[in-house]
Motif scaffolding. Structure first.
Motif, PDB file in Angstrom:
ATOM      1  N   GLY A 205       0.806  -1.211   0.000  1.00 28.86           N
ATOM      2  CA  GLY A 205       0.000   0.000   0.000  1.00 28.86           C
ATOM      3  C   GLY A 205       0.836   1.256   0.000  1.00 28.86           C
ATOM      4  O   GLY A 205       2.075   1.232   0.053  1.00 28.86           O
TER       5      GLY A 205
ATOM      6  N   ARG B 141      -0.022   1.256   6.357  1.00 29.04           N
ATOM      7  CA  ARG B 141       0.311   0.177   5.425  1.00 29.04           C
ATOM      8  C   ARG B 141      -0.502  -1.066   5.795  1.00 29.04           C
ATOM      9  O   ARG B 141      -1.197  -1.091   6.818  1.00 29.04           O
ATOM     10  CB  ARG B 141       1.802  -0.168   5.487  1.00 29.04           C
ATOM     11  N   GLN B 142      -0.376  -2.081   4.949  1.00 32.62           N
ATOM     12  CA  GLN B 142      -0.927  -3.401   5.233  1.00 32.62           C
ATOM     13  C   GLN B 142       0.229  -4.391   5.305  1.00 32.62           C
ATOM     14  O   GLN B 142       1.025  -4.486   4.370  1.00 32.62           O
ATOM     15  CB  GLN B 142      -1.926  -3.827   4.159  1.00 32.62           C
TER      16      GLN B 142
END
Length: 327
Positions: free
Chosen positions: A149, A163-164
């Motif tokens: 991401g 973020r992931q």
């Protein structure tokens, strides 16, 4: 001649040899609180920043159970390896928040993750058995983790980076794992992470694997080197470094503000001065001049004097007729 043909080439032998893991050596296997021990290591990444901590409830085989919450973070030390990947530095002995068995935990702060735990005993610190592993389902990470991401342009102006964290887990136990609850934590430097529970929806059968994605978000204006950790139960599954850039938009904003505000105050002040200054009023004393001007010389006036032989009586009249003689 046949023996020479059977010998492997030197280049091929070195290429196929595995890279040896990094090592850590302690000057003393045990010491009491307040003493110093020397921690040295070899075969680390050159010019790498390492973190050294004394952690409780840990063994070299089981790792640091509970993450850095089991370590004496306030008394940790940072060290940088030389160009050969070696280091040596003193570490003060402190009592960790968890009982022994203890280890000296050495791990990289940024870049490729590498960790070594050396057994150590804090003299006089309580000792307790390690917590029992839960029966049934047992999750383990099977693939390299990564951050996916993009935070967007607002992070440039100080918005919270997000973020992931994606990783693949497998169920090595004998029972299915349904809707597992993970704990996600982020840490900066040698400080312990702040854990937050996140539940993943799904069922992982014994012998099966699944990809898990968990959301990770930092505080507004965060920048520098961070580490994202994920644990399931009491075992840390993932430790992923995360480098966050500085929000230069905030710096540019303050620089522009430092220029615009003084300019606006100056313009307002000039407008007030111009409004208070008198214009065209002779009763008030005029403002002093900043330069001297030459005095004004009055212009000479020209007076026309009539000639004595030329008067108005002798001037020819336009209505007077002129008598001419007869021819």
């Amino acid at each position: 001649m046949l023996a020479l043909l059977l010998l492997p080439a030197p280049g091929l032998a070195s290429a196929s040899a595995p890279t040896p893991p990094p090592t850590v050596k302690l000057s003393h296997p045990n010491a009491s609180k307040g003493a110093d021990i020397t921690v040295s290591g070899t075969r680390w990444r050159p010019n790498a920043l390492l973190m050294m901590l004394i952690c409780g409830q840990s063994t070299p085989d089981a790792g640091v159970i509970g993450g850095t919450n089991s370590c004496a973070n306030a008394d940790g030390r940072a060290v940088t390896t030389d160009r050969n990947g070696a280091f040596s530095k003193k570490l003060p002995v402190a009592t960790p928040p968890k009982p022994c068995p203890c280890v000296v935990h050495v791990a990289t702060v940024t870049g490729e993750q590498a960790t070594v735990d050396a057994p150590f005993t804090v003299t006089g610190h309580p000792t307790a058995p390690l917590p029992q592993q839960t029966t049934g389902g047992k999750l383990a990470v099977l693939a390299t983790t990564r951050l996916e991401g993009d935070s967007g342009i607002l992070v440039f102006f100080g918005a919270p980076p997000s973020r992931q964290l994606a990783f693949t887990v497998g169920n090595l136990g004998s029972a299915p794992v349904k809707d597992p609850v993970f704990q996600v934590g982020t840490s900066h430097g040698v400080f312990s992470p702040q854990w937050e529970e996140q539940q993943w929806r799904g069922t992982i059968a014994p012998g099966q694997k699944a990809q898990v994605k968990l959301n990770v978000q930092l505080s507004a204006g965060a920048h520098g080197g961070y580490q994202v950790s994920v644990k399931y139960g009491t075992k840390v599954l993932v430790e992923q470094p995360w480098g966050v850039g500085r929000p230069w938009g905030v710096t540019i904003f303050w620089l522009l503000l430092a220029v615009v505000v003084p300019a606006a105050v100056f313009r307002i002040g000039m407008a007030v001065v111009d409004r208070l200054r008198p214009h065209g009023n002779h009763r008030h004393r005029p403002w002093p001049r900043f330069r001297t001007e030459p005095p004004v010389t009055p212009k000479a006036t020209t007076t026309t004097t009539a000639l004595p032989w030329f008067t108005s009586d002798s001037a020819p009249s336009e209505n007077r007729s002129t008598t001419k003689g007869h021819s």
